[in-house]
Enzyme design. Structure first.
Site, PDB file in Angstrom:
ATOM      1  N   THR A   1       0.802  -1.220   0.000  1.00 33.04           N
ATOM      2  CA  THR A   1       0.000   0.000   0.000  1.00 33.04           C
ATOM      3  C   THR A   1       0.838   1.274   0.000  1.00 33.04           C
ATOM      4  O   THR A   1       0.297   2.376   0.042  1.00 33.04           O
ATOM      5  CB  THR A   1      -0.961   0.030   1.201  1.00 33.04           C
ATOM      6  OG1 THR A   1      -0.204  -0.148   2.410  1.00 33.04           O
ATOM      7  CG2 THR A   1      -2.001  -1.065   1.090  1.00 33.04           C
ATOM      8  N   GLY A   2       2.165   1.141  -0.061  1.00 31.21           N
ATOM      9  CA  GLY A   2       3.027   2.309  -0.185  1.00 31.21           C
ATOM     10  C   GLY A   2       3.103   2.781  -1.626  1.00 31.21           C
ATOM     11  O   GLY A   2       2.536   2.164  -2.539  1.00 31.21           O
TER      12      GLY A   2
ATOM     13  N   ASP B   1       1.799  -8.452  10.701  1.00 26.95           N
ATOM     14  CA  ASP B   1       2.831  -7.641  11.332  1.00 26.95           C
ATOM     15  C   ASP B   1       4.141  -8.390  11.178  1.00 26.95           C
ATOM     16  O   ASP B   1       4.394  -9.382  11.863  1.00 26.95           O
ATOM     17  CB  ASP B   1       2.511  -7.425  12.809  1.00 26.95           C
ATOM     18  CG  ASP B   1       3.561  -6.593  13.526  1.00 26.95           C
ATOM     19  OD1 ASP B   1       4.532  -6.158  12.870  1.00 26.95           O
ATOM     20  OD2 ASP B   1       3.425  -6.386  14.748  1.00 26.95           O
TER      21      ASP B   1
ATOM     22  N   LYS C   1      20.499   7.122   1.037  1.00 27.73           N
ATOM     23  CA  LYS C   1      21.151   7.079   2.349  1.00 27.73           C
ATOM     24  C   LYS C   1      22.385   6.183   2.281  1.00 27.73           C
ATOM     25  O   LYS C   1      23.280   6.281   3.127  1.00 27.73           O
ATOM     26  CB  LYS C   1      20.155   6.580   3.401  1.00 27.73           C
ATOM     27  CG  LYS C   1      20.544   6.933   4.821  1.00 27.73           C
ATOM     28  CD  LYS C   1      19.407   6.673   5.796  1.00 27.73           C
ATOM     29  CE  LYS C   1      19.223   5.192   6.037  1.00 27.73           C
ATOM     30  NZ  LYS C   1      18.277   4.931   7.156  1.00 27.73           N
TER      31      LYS C   1
ATOM     32  N   TYR D   1      20.274  -0.442   5.598  1.00 26.89           N
ATOM     33  CA  TYR D   1      20.411  -0.926   4.222  1.00 26.89           C
ATOM     34  C   TYR D   1      21.448  -2.051   4.156  1.00 26.89           C
ATOM     35  O   TYR D   1      21.233  -3.078   3.513  1.00 26.89           O
ATOM     36  CB  TYR D   1      20.892   0.198   3.297  1.00 26.89           C
ATOM     37  CG  TYR D   1      19.926   1.320   3.043  1.00 26.89           C
ATOM     38  CD1 TYR D   1      18.660   1.341   3.621  1.00 26.89           C
ATOM     39  CD2 TYR D   1      20.283   2.371   2.210  1.00 26.89           C
ATOM     40  CE1 TYR D   1      17.782   2.382   3.361  1.00 26.89           C
ATOM     41  CE2 TYR D   1      19.407   3.420   1.945  1.00 26.89           C
ATOM     42  CZ  TYR D   1      18.162   3.422   2.533  1.00 26.89           C
ATOM     43  OH  TYR D   1      17.300   4.454   2.271  1.00 26.89           O
TER      44      TYR D   1
ATOM     45  N   ILE E   1      11.338   9.696  -3.846  1.00 27.12           N
ATOM     46  CA  ILE E   1      10.308   8.979  -4.599  1.00 27.12           C
ATOM     47  C   ILE E   1       9.067   9.846  -4.753  1.00 27.12           C
ATOM     48  O   ILE E   1       8.593  10.460  -3.792  1.00 27.12           O
ATOM     49  CB  ILE E   1       9.931   7.659  -3.902  1.00 27.12           C
ATOM     50  CG1 ILE E   1      11.178   6.780  -3.744  1.00 27.12           C
ATOM     51  CG2 ILE E   1       8.855   6.913  -4.697  1.00 27.12           C
ATOM     52  CD1 ILE E   1      10.936   5.524  -2.917  1.00 27.12           C
TER      53      ILE E   1
ATOM     54  N   LEU F   1       6.109   6.345   4.237  1.00 25.96           N
ATOM     55  CA  LEU F   1       6.961   7.168   5.072  1.00 25.96           C
ATOM     56  C   LEU F   1       7.763   8.116   4.187  1.00 25.96           C
ATOM     57  O   LEU F   1       8.185   7.757   3.091  1.00 25.96           O
ATOM     58  CB  LEU F   1       7.915   6.282   5.877  1.00 25.96           C
ATOM     59  CG  LEU F   1       7.270   5.334   6.891  1.00 25.96           C
ATOM     60  CD1 LEU F   1       8.300   4.350   7.419  1.00 25.96           C
ATOM     61  CD2 LEU F   1       6.652   6.121   8.044  1.00 25.96           C
TER      62      LEU F   1
END
Length: 377
Positions: A19-20, A66, A134, A169, A193, A201
């Protein structure tokens, strides 16, 4: 007419974080008739139920779990574990401390992969990891490292070594590499993005959309909140559609396996140009950068939650809270860089991926999509 694939040959994707912004675009891309590896069966995973703006037709089955909970992950994924051939890892949990990020994100990925591999026989063959710049800057949002980070020299290239700072990462890349040679992987390093979701986020475009909408609603000037350097110098972005295309390409292309690729739109922009586009699409007056270092939009927006509630109610939008969809603090860091935030796309092109997008056109398109989804007015 193409022959229908046998069940054993069918590619089955598990999008973790469906859902991102990128998960949504991945689901769309995998269902296109022209997508490599087609037809795909698509399972989508997220912590919360599907929002009303997400078309259920994009996935064959939705699983709410979760990933931090080992038992919940195992129980929910066991029934489909023997089907999954490809994992598209979009999910992430972010906290202030990078050490906490390492612990949480490693546990999530390990729980999912253990659930898939423990059900024999496993068909899992490839894992894609969505990462970012990052990689080249270090954990820029960790307050304990503020002022201590030294970034790589742009344009960022994939062959630059790891920086000597904690970074989740690296932990995830090492984890997927431990599954070699039976399971291959690819790493995809995005820039900022741009896409559409109410559940991503650090969603820069949605943050700017909220800021512009509130400024217009209150009759406030839509002022650029960054510094003069970013106003005038180059930056790049990653359209979620291009990211989806590159991940799918790498997952089915032998020569792209076990590689890391930058993924941007392939062009650059200055924020002053993008600001003019935002002013046009939100119908606010363009205000040239004045260099006022005293202007603090993070502080200004702190008490605007009730204003956003009014806008949501008045416009009949998908119900959101401003603090859940806007990331003023994170974007503020990006808008105050003192270097050009630009990644090289040479490696990706050399390996055969030629996807690209016009960033300023992408911004217009995605604002339109956010409106269509009733996330913004």
């Amino acid at each position: 007419m193409e022959k229908e694939k046998s069940p054993d040959a069918l590619l089955v994707a598990l999008i973790v974080g469906v859902t991102g912004m990128v998960g949504f675009s991945l689901a769309e891309a995998l269902k296109k008739p022209t997508t490599p590896g087609r037809p795909w069966k698509v399972y989508g995973v997220a912590r919360r139920p599907l929002p009303s703006w997400f078309p259920s037709s994009l996935i064959d089955c939705f699983i709410s779990l979760d990933a931090l909970d080992h038992a919940d992950t195992t129980n929910k994924l066991s029934p489909v574990a023997q089907e999954i051939t490809h994992v598209f890892w979009i999910s992430r949990q972010l906290r202030g401390s990078e050490e906490v990020n390492i612990s949480m994100n490693s546990a999530m990925l390990a729980n999912v992969l253990n659930a898939l591999k423990s059900s024999a026989p496993s068909r899992l063959r490839h894992i894609t990891l969505l990462r970012g710049t990052k990689q080249y800057m270090g954990p820029i949002f960790d307050p304990s490292l503020a002022g201590k980070l030294v970034h790589q020299e742009p344009p960022f290239r994939e062959d630059l070594g790891r920086l000597p700072y904690p970074n989740f990462y690296h932990a995830l890349e090492d984890l997927v590499a431990s599954y070699l040679p039976s399971v291959t992987h690819s790493v995809h390093r995005s820039s900022i993005i741009i896409g559409a979701s109410s559940r991503s986020l650090n969603n820069a475009l949605l943050t700017l959309s909220v800021y512009a909408t509130i400024c217009r609603h209150l009759g406030l000037p839509f002022r650029y909140p960054g510094n003069k350097y970013t106003w005038e110098h180059f930056c790049d972005m990653s359209d979620a559609r291009v990211l989806a295309e590159q991940q799918i390409w790498a997952s089915v292309t032998d020569g792209a396996k076990n590689q890391a690729f930058n993924c941007t739109n392939g062009d650059v922009f200055a924020w002053k140009s993008l600001w003019k586009v935002l002013c046009e699409v939100f119908d606010v007056e363009f205000v040239a950068f004045e260099g006022d270092e005293k202007f603090n939009w993070v502080e200004m927006m702190k008490d605007k939650g009730k204003v956003w509630d009014e806008i949501v109610q008045k416009s009949g939008l998908f119900e959101t809270k401003m603090e859940d969809i806007a990331c003023f603090e994170a974007l503020n860091v990006v808008l105050h860089f003192g270097f050009q935030h630009v990644s090289s796309m040479n490696k990706s092109r050399e390996f055969g991926f030629l996807g690209h997008a016009d960033t300023l056109k992408s911004v217009r398109m995605w604002v339109g999509k956010l409106r269509e989804m009733k996330i913004i007015p």
